[in-house]
Design an enzyme around this catalytic site. Structure first.
Site: not given
Length: 476
Positions: A18, A78
């Site tokens: 966003r 990750q």
């Protein structure tokens, strides 16, 4: 509870779509630091034994941006499994097996959670003797946040994410702030049980409290009184709002420390800047990065200082300065441009429409107006006349100009570097100085003035100037 009994995990792996930016969301800056930099700074103030940052999206860019300023942080990658639960799991796996303290989980896009708030949060966790403690807040519009669902006794039952919430659950106004404290053993035991059976297909960290409640373990919640500490950044509008809130905190901190700030709404001060008592900051002023300002200085209006040092009782008005040193009782401006490497001595002056760069200007020396001083060493008590410039570039290399003590130059002097003006030397108006000037000498560029009679009427016939010249000739 801080110190060696604590590990901090900062979640900074998200893409932040966003933001619509090539720059990773957590690297967008406010108050002179990237978002995640504020979180790391706060983590450092808590004195944790281990600080881990979980990264994934643009991980090399994030690591490169943070390593120099936060050398003690450990970066954990990750893998492809999405979700906050997986991020915390890989970070927990990287902690030493012998670590048996508590784990504080923070979001890399929530820069307003200050050290005092987090200390109170940690204390509440210990006082509650809980396996996990959530930071929560009660808000008017909970849209977008996970809802904290409490049981009949008021205890925390579970957290429901927005996309998984029923109508009744979505109406709950108590939200999960995205900050947690867990006992390390709790995470090691329960994270392997967290699945991805949800609307997002992600491994939610928020499933852990539900698993704890299923097994009858205590989950506590600490409700913050100042909801702004929970604010995160997901888009540019929120970035601006969080930046404004952080700036308001910084400005107020300096006001309470003895700094006069006339208009806090138009004054912006970065978190690393330092202001002494009795500094006065006038409207529309930006004090950025590691700028330091000594007591009694007056800064502004309409001034931007980036990594500058300003001495006691100096006055800096309508000026743009970067990596410059301004001495005590010196005056700068208005409309001055100080580029990197400018050093102005005590009681010196850089005046209106002056640009300086890589220039040392001595004590009591003045560059009053309409001048350029670059790659120069200016001694004490020097006065450079209006429109004096150092011509420091020969189209290939930069050269240095040296002006010794008590030199005075006439208006519109050009000093063609490399050149030296000896102590006490002077130049005439319009001089072009190409050779060294001995101490006490006057340098002049003298050429006979030549007047060509009738030139305007001959070459500019029909113009106002030609008509005026003709009338004047008839009047004579």
């Amino acid at each position: 509870m801080t110190g060696n009994n604590l590990a901090i995990i900062i979640l900074a792996a998200g893409q932040g779509t966003r933001m619509r930016s090539r720059l990773p969301k957590v690297l967008h800056p406010i108050a002179g630091r990237p978002l995640v930099g504020h979180v790391l700074t706060t983590a450092g103030r808590l004195g944790a034994e281990h600080v881990e940052v979980v990264v994934r999206h643009e991980r090399d860019q994030v690591v490169a941006a943070l390593t120099a300023d936060y050398p003690d942080a450990i970066f954990i990658d990750q893998d492809e499994v999405p979700g906050t639960g997986r991020a915390v799991q890989v970070a927990v796996d990287a902690l030493p097996a012998e670590f048996d303290g508590d784990v504080l989980v923070l979001s890399g896009d929530c820069p307003l959670a200050d050290a005092d708030t987090l200390r109170s949060f940690l204390d509440a966790h210990r006082d509650a003797d809980a396996e996990a403690t959530l930071m929560t807040a009660v808000v008017d519009d909970p849209t977008g946040y996970g809802r904290v669902i409490r049981d009949a006794d008021g205890g925390v039952d579970r957290i429901v994410e927005q996309k998984d919430a029923s109508a009744d659950e979505a109406s709950v106004r108590e939200i999960n702030a995205g900050m947690y404290v867990f006992r390390i053993g709790t995470l090691r035991r329960y994270l392997p049980s967290v699945g991805v059976d949800n609307a997002q297909g992600e491994m939610y960290l928020t499933d852990v409290p539900g698993l704890l409640r299923r097994d009858g373990s205590r989950v506590a919640a600490s409700v913050v009184s100042d909801v702004t500490v929970t604010f995160g950044v997901n888009d540019r509008a929120q970035l601006s709002e969080v930046g404004r809130l952080l700036n308001r905190r910084i400005v107020r901190r300096w006001q309470l420390a003895g700094v006069t700030i006339i208009d806090p709404t138009t004054t912006w001060i970065d978190d690393d800047a330092t202001l002494a008592p009795d500094v006065t900051v006038l409207p529309n002023t930006h004090i950025l990065r590691a700028t330091t300002i000594a007591e009694g200085a007056i800064i502004g209006p309409d001034t931007t200082l980036v990594d500058c040092e300003v001495g006691a009782d100096a006055i800096v008005r309508r000026t743009d300065a970067t990596l410059a040193v301004i001495g005590a009782e010196a005056t700068v401006g208005p409309f001055s441009f100080l580029r990197p490497g400018t050093v102005l001595g005590a009681r010196g002056k850089i005046g209106a429409y002056v640009e300086t760069k890589n220039a040392e200007i001595g004590e009591g020396s003045k560059v009053p107006h309409l001048s350029y001083v670059g790659d120069a060493t200016i001694g004490r008590g020097v006065n450079l006349g209006a429109s004096t410039i150092t011509a420091n570039y020969d189209d290939v290399n930069k050269h240095r100009t040296v002006v010794e003590d008590e030199v005075h130059t006439g208006s519109h002097t050009t000093l063609v570097a490399p050149v030296r003006l000896g102590a006490g030397a002077k130049t005439g108006a319009g001089a072009v100085v190409r050779k060294d000037v001995p101490a006490g000498s006057l340098a002049m560029s003298v050429a006979p003035q030549r007047n060509i009679e009738g030139w305007v009427e001959k070459n500019r016939a029909g113009t106002g100037a030609a008509d005026a010249a003709a009338r004047s000739r008839v009047a004579e």
